[in-house]
Write an enzyme that holds these catalytic residues in place. Sequence first.
Site, PDB file in Angstrom:
ATOM      1  N   GLU A 149       0.810  -1.214   0.000  1.00 40.26           N
ATOM      2  CA  GLU A 149       0.000   0.000   0.000  1.00 40.26           C
ATOM      3  C   GLU A 149       0.846   1.268   0.000  1.00 40.26           C
ATOM      4  O   GLU A 149       1.674   1.458   0.892  1.00 40.26           O
ATOM      5  CB  GLU A 149      -0.904   0.015   1.237  1.00 40.26           C
ATOM      6  CG  GLU A 149      -1.785   1.257   1.329  1.00 40.26           C
ATOM      7  CD  GLU A 149      -2.648   1.306   2.572  1.00 40.26           C
ATOM      8  OE1 GLU A 149      -3.565   2.128   2.612  1.00 40.26           O
ATOM      9  OE2 GLU A 149      -2.390   0.514   3.513  1.00 40.26           O
ATOM     10  N   GLU A 245     -12.254   3.585   4.952  1.00 42.09           N
ATOM     11  CA  GLU A 245     -11.139   3.815   5.871  1.00 42.09           C
ATOM     12  C   GLU A 245     -11.001   5.322   6.083  1.00 42.09           C
ATOM     13  O   GLU A 245     -10.044   5.949   5.643  1.00 42.09           O
ATOM     14  CB  GLU A 245      -9.843   3.209   5.322  1.00 42.09           C
ATOM     15  CG  GLU A 245      -8.762   3.131   6.397  1.00 42.09           C
ATOM     16  CD  GLU A 245      -7.429   2.651   5.860  1.00 42.09           C
ATOM     17  OE1 GLU A 245      -7.037   1.527   6.222  1.00 42.09           O
ATOM     18  OE2 GLU A 245      -6.791   3.380   5.086  1.00 42.09           O
TER      19      GLU A 245
END
Length: 273
Positions: A149, A245
């Site tokens: 990520e 998120e």
Amino acid sequence: MLQYDVNLSILFTELPLLERPAAARDAGFDAIEFWWPFLEAVPSDSEVDRFVRAVRDAGVQLVGLNFFAGDMPGGDRGVLSWPGRTGEFLDSVNVAVGIGAQLGCRTFNALYGNRLGGVDPGEQDDVAVEALVLAAHAASRIDGTVLIEPLSGAPRYPVRTAQEALAVIDRLPGRTNLLLLADLYHLAVNDDDVDAVITAHTARIGHVQIADAPGRHQPGTGALPIHRHLEQLEASGYRGWVGLEYTPHGPSADSFAWLLAEQRAGLPAGDAR
């Protein structure tokens, strides 16, 4: 239709961790994800059992789990590339894969780790590759995927764009269970071209996360064209989960008005419960 899950390491934090899966279910969601939900790389068996039981009792599916990432509140962003901590990282991989085997989770995020003062970046990159080989092999035992990520807001974190994440993955040619975690918020804040990433790399995206910017709150509180990006992802063939998120602007349970009830539950359009 895209399926949405709630990241319970950033949403419902007003509740104790083990109460959050039930809160997500009460809000209409069938699926959840977590960062590393323990204080240490190797939690006790009883801690793992309590976590697994809380997810099962809530009747939700765990669809994403981070490996141990160090002291996140203290500024750490993973230990994958840290010399001397590979054993600790791999211990957490085994714990995570074990949890995945019990709960059906097949997607695991390996945060790369900040650059360390006095350590050659090339050495860190070699450490990361060696650890990724072993992590990907461990995940493959349950047909799992390991994600890399890009992050924003961490100046010493070296993976900031989709291309930088894919460059890490490309150091392991032939390893098919290493994919990109495309957090649209992080990519946009880092001035990556989100439209171009989706156009060129949808097939290499293993998970998507969203938050608006500025502020990292729910969609509609900032200026990112999140709905357009999601439509583009779906049109490009993305069929994975979209993790919420974001830091809710207001109570967590009140931050989902932008999402239809059937989208929360992953149901066909018009089939709200």
